[in-house]
Design a protein around this motif. Structure first.
Motif, PDB file in Angstrom:
ATOM      1  N   HIS A   3      34.168  40.875  46.076  1.00 40.25           N
ATOM      2  CA  HIS A   3      35.519  40.596  46.580  1.00 40.25           C
ATOM      3  C   HIS A   3      35.815  39.096  46.606  1.00 40.25           C
ATOM      4  O   HIS A   3      35.009  38.291  47.033  1.00 40.25           O
ATOM      5  CB  HIS A   3      35.711  41.172  47.979  1.00 40.25           C
ATOM      6  CG  HIS A   3      37.042  40.806  48.564  1.00 40.25           C
ATOM      7  ND1 HIS A   3      38.204  41.366  48.111  1.00 40.25           N
ATOM      8  CD2 HIS A   3      37.390  39.922  49.529  1.00 40.25           C
ATOM      9  CE1 HIS A   3      39.218  40.851  48.792  1.00 40.25           C
ATOM     10  NE2 HIS A   3      38.744  39.974  49.653  1.00 40.25           N
ATOM     11  N   PRO A   8      43.049  41.074  45.003  1.00 38.45           N
ATOM     12  CA  PRO A   8      44.153  41.989  45.330  1.00 38.45           C
ATOM     13  C   PRO A   8      45.509  41.457  44.884  1.00 38.45           C
ATOM     14  O   PRO A   8      46.382  42.230  44.484  1.00 38.45           O
ATOM     15  CB  PRO A   8      44.089  42.101  46.859  1.00 38.45           C
ATOM     16  CG  PRO A   8      42.740  41.643  47.247  1.00 38.45           C
ATOM     17  CD  PRO A   8      42.295  40.679  46.203  1.00 38.45           C
ATOM     18  N   ALA A  73      41.593  48.422  39.525  1.00 36.91           N
ATOM     19  CA  ALA A  73      40.495  48.437  40.499  1.00 36.91           C
ATOM     20  C   ALA A  73      39.179  48.102  39.810  1.00 36.91           C
ATOM     21  O   ALA A  73      38.387  47.301  40.308  1.00 36.91           O
ATOM     22  CB  ALA A  73      40.413  49.799  41.183  1.00 36.91           C
ATOM     23  N   GLN A  77      39.445  44.066  40.294  1.00 39.05           N
ATOM     24  CA  GLN A  77      38.769  43.983  41.583  1.00 39.05           C
ATOM     25  C   GLN A  77      37.261  44.193  41.467  1.00 39.05           C
ATOM     26  O   GLN A  77      36.553  44.079  42.461  1.00 39.05           O
ATOM     27  CB  GLN A  77      39.377  44.963  42.570  1.00 39.05           C
ATOM     28  CG  GLN A  77      40.757  44.534  43.018  1.00 39.05           C
ATOM     29  CD  GLN A  77      41.218  45.299  44.230  1.00 39.05           C
ATOM     30  OE1 GLN A  77      40.925  46.468  44.404  1.00 39.05           O
ATOM     31  NE2 GLN A  77      41.954  44.621  45.095  1.00 39.05           N
ATOM     32  N   THR A  83      37.114  54.255  44.232  1.00 35.05           N
ATOM     33  CA  THR A  83      37.340  53.757  45.585  1.00 35.05           C
ATOM     34  C   THR A  83      38.821  53.685  45.931  1.00 35.05           C
ATOM     35  O   THR A  83      39.167  53.526  47.100  1.00 35.05           O
ATOM     36  CB  THR A  83      36.686  52.374  45.782  1.00 35.05           C
ATOM     37  OG1 THR A  83      37.221  51.473  44.821  1.00 35.05           O
ATOM     38  CG2 THR A  83      35.181  52.454  45.667  1.00 35.05           C
ATOM     39  N   VAL A  84      39.689  53.812  44.946  1.00 39.26           N
ATOM     40  CA  VAL A  84      41.118  53.889  45.236  1.00 39.26           C
ATOM     41  C   VAL A  84      41.446  55.282  45.781  1.00 39.26           C
ATOM     42  O   VAL A  84      42.378  55.454  46.555  1.00 39.26           O
ATOM     43  CB  VAL A  84      41.968  53.584  43.986  1.00 39.26           C
ATOM     44  CG1 VAL A  84      43.449  53.646  44.296  1.00 39.26           C
ATOM     45  CG2 VAL A  84      41.619  52.226  43.417  1.00 39.26           C
ATOM     46  N   VAL A  87      37.199  56.567  50.545  1.00 37.02           N
ATOM     47  CA  VAL A  87      36.115  55.674  50.948  1.00 37.02           C
ATOM     48  C   VAL A  87      34.765  56.106  50.381  1.00 37.02           C
ATOM     49  O   VAL A  87      33.839  55.318  50.362  1.00 37.02           O
ATOM     50  CB  VAL A  87      36.024  55.555  52.490  1.00 37.02           C
ATOM     51  CG1 VAL A  87      37.259  54.879  53.044  1.00 37.02           C
ATOM     52  CG2 VAL A  87      35.819  56.915  53.127  1.00 37.02           C
ATOM     53  N   GLY A 162      47.050  54.222  47.879  1.00 35.33           N
ATOM     54  CA  GLY A 162      45.763  53.749  47.379  1.00 35.33           C
ATOM     55  C   GLY A 162      45.784  52.247  47.215  1.00 35.33           C
ATOM     56  O   GLY A 162      45.232  51.507  48.020  1.00 35.33           O
ATOM     57  N   TRP A 163      46.491  51.788  46.195  1.00 41.89           N
ATOM     58  CA  TRP A 163      46.459  50.374  45.860  1.00 41.89           C
ATOM     59  C   TRP A 163      47.078  49.472  46.923  1.00 41.89           C
ATOM     60  O   TRP A 163      46.424  48.558  47.425  1.00 41.89           O
ATOM     61  CB  TRP A 163      47.148  50.116  44.512  1.00 41.89           C
ATOM     62  CG  TRP A 163      46.983  48.688  44.150  1.00 41.89           C
ATOM     63  CD1 TRP A 163      47.816  47.649  44.465  1.00 41.89           C
ATOM     64  CD2 TRP A 163      45.875  48.102  43.503  1.00 41.89           C
ATOM     65  NE1 TRP A 163      47.305  46.470  44.036  1.00 41.89           N
ATOM     66  CE2 TRP A 163      46.101  46.725  43.434  1.00 41.89           C
ATOM     67  CE3 TRP A 163      44.705  48.613  42.962  1.00 41.89           C
ATOM     68  CZ2 TRP A 163      45.210  45.852  42.845  1.00 41.89           C
ATOM     69  CZ3 TRP A 163      43.815  47.740  42.367  1.00 41.89           C
ATOM     70  CH2 TRP A 163      44.076  46.374  42.316  1.00 41.89           C
ATOM     71  N   GLN A 166      45.275  49.254  50.314  1.00 43.45           N
ATOM     72  CA  GLN A 166      44.026  48.505  50.252  1.00 43.45           C
ATOM     73  C   GLN A 166      44.263  47.028  49.950  1.00 43.45           C
ATOM     74  O   GLN A 166      43.571  46.164  50.488  1.00 43.45           O
ATOM     75  CB  GLN A 166      43.104  49.125  49.205  1.00 43.45           C
ATOM     76  CG  GLN A 166      42.633  50.509  49.596  1.00 43.45           C
ATOM     77  CD  GLN A 166      41.823  51.186  48.516  1.00 43.45           C
ATOM     78  OE1 GLN A 166      41.472  50.595  47.509  1.00 43.45           O
ATOM     79  NE2 GLN A 166      41.518  52.461  48.727  1.00 43.45           N
ATOM     80  N   GLY A 169      45.499  45.606  53.107  1.00 43.59           N
ATOM     81  CA  GLY A 169      44.482  45.798  54.139  1.00 43.59           C
ATOM     82  C   GLY A 169      43.350  44.785  54.124  1.00 43.59           C
ATOM     83  O   GLY A 169      42.766  44.505  55.171  1.00 43.59           O
ATOM     84  N   VAL A 170      43.042  44.214  52.963  1.00 38.64           N
ATOM     85  CA  VAL A 170      41.948  43.237  52.919  1.00 38.64           C
ATOM     86  C   VAL A 170      42.320  41.926  53.597  1.00 38.64           C
ATOM     87  O   VAL A 170      41.446  41.119  53.904  1.00 38.64           O
ATOM     88  CB  VAL A 170      41.460  42.955  51.479  1.00 38.64           C
ATOM     89  CG1 VAL A 170      40.941  44.212  50.817  1.00 38.64           C
ATOM     90  CG2 VAL A 170      42.526  42.300  50.642  1.00 38.64           C
TER      91      VAL A 170
END
Length: 191
Positions: A3, A8, A73, A77, A83-84, A87, A162-163, A166, A169-170
């Motif tokens: 990451h 993102p 992703a 990423q 993972t999209v 979890v 999904g996208w 996330q 959210g990061v």
């Protein structure tokens, strides 16, 4: 471990640009196909494939966002595309089956209730322009919808829930700060 703060941001731009490019490619293929097949022109001057064909083209236009999200992703990423979905890194088919089984009765009840209400209040007449199209056209439309609507709906879910969820959210600790933007985008996309 892979990451980085910019992934993102760049990924979101790539998802937007890639989805538009892929969607426009679908429309261009449809346009060229319509010209080659000598289809009649619609009000906008583009070839038309009729109600079923034009609806199918729009659904595919939206559905192509799913592979764009999954590739972003993976490639941008540097994480598994699954993972999209969840979890656990993959689509959870058991959970999906449970959700489908729980959703079918209320959806069926809503549809049957709507039909019963329509029949009880005012059945469509031929003079209103709402005449029955016949089994052939109905079954063709239903087949197209059964195949393409899940792909189109999945694309909306992958992009928004999904996208975007996330990607935002990061950057935030409070989950609501990630949930609200994607919910607003999802709602805005539906008028």
């Amino acid at each position: 471990a892979a990451h980085r703060w910019w992934r993102p941001v760049v990924g979101t731009l790539a998802v937007l640009a890639g989805s538009m490019f892929a969607g426009l490619l679908v429309l261009c293929v449809g346009f060229v196909g319509g010209v080659v097949a000598n289809r009649p022109e619609g009000r906008d001057g583009a070839p038309t494939f009729g109600a079923i064909g034009d609806t199918a083209l729009v659904l595919v236009f939206l559905a192509v966002a799913t592979p764009v999200v999954l590739l972003a992703a993976r490639w941008i990423q540097a994480r598994p595309a699954g993972t999209v979905s969840s979890v656990v890194g993959r689509l959870r088919l058991g959970w999906l089956a449970i959700c489908v089984l729980l959703a079918v009765p209320p959806v069926a009840l809503t549809l049957l209730g709507g039909l019963a209400l329509l029949a009880a209040t005012s059945a469509p007449t031929e003079s209103s322009g709402e005449a029955w199209v016949g089994w052939g056209a109905f079954l063709a439309a239903m087949a197209m919808l059964v195949v393409l609507v899940p792909l189109q709906a999945a694309a909306e879910e992958y992009v928004c829930r999904g996208w975007l969820l996330q990607a935002v959210g990061v950057f935030v600790r409070n989950p609501w700060l990630a949930i609200v933007p994607q919910a607003l985008v999802f709602a805005a996309a539906h008028g």
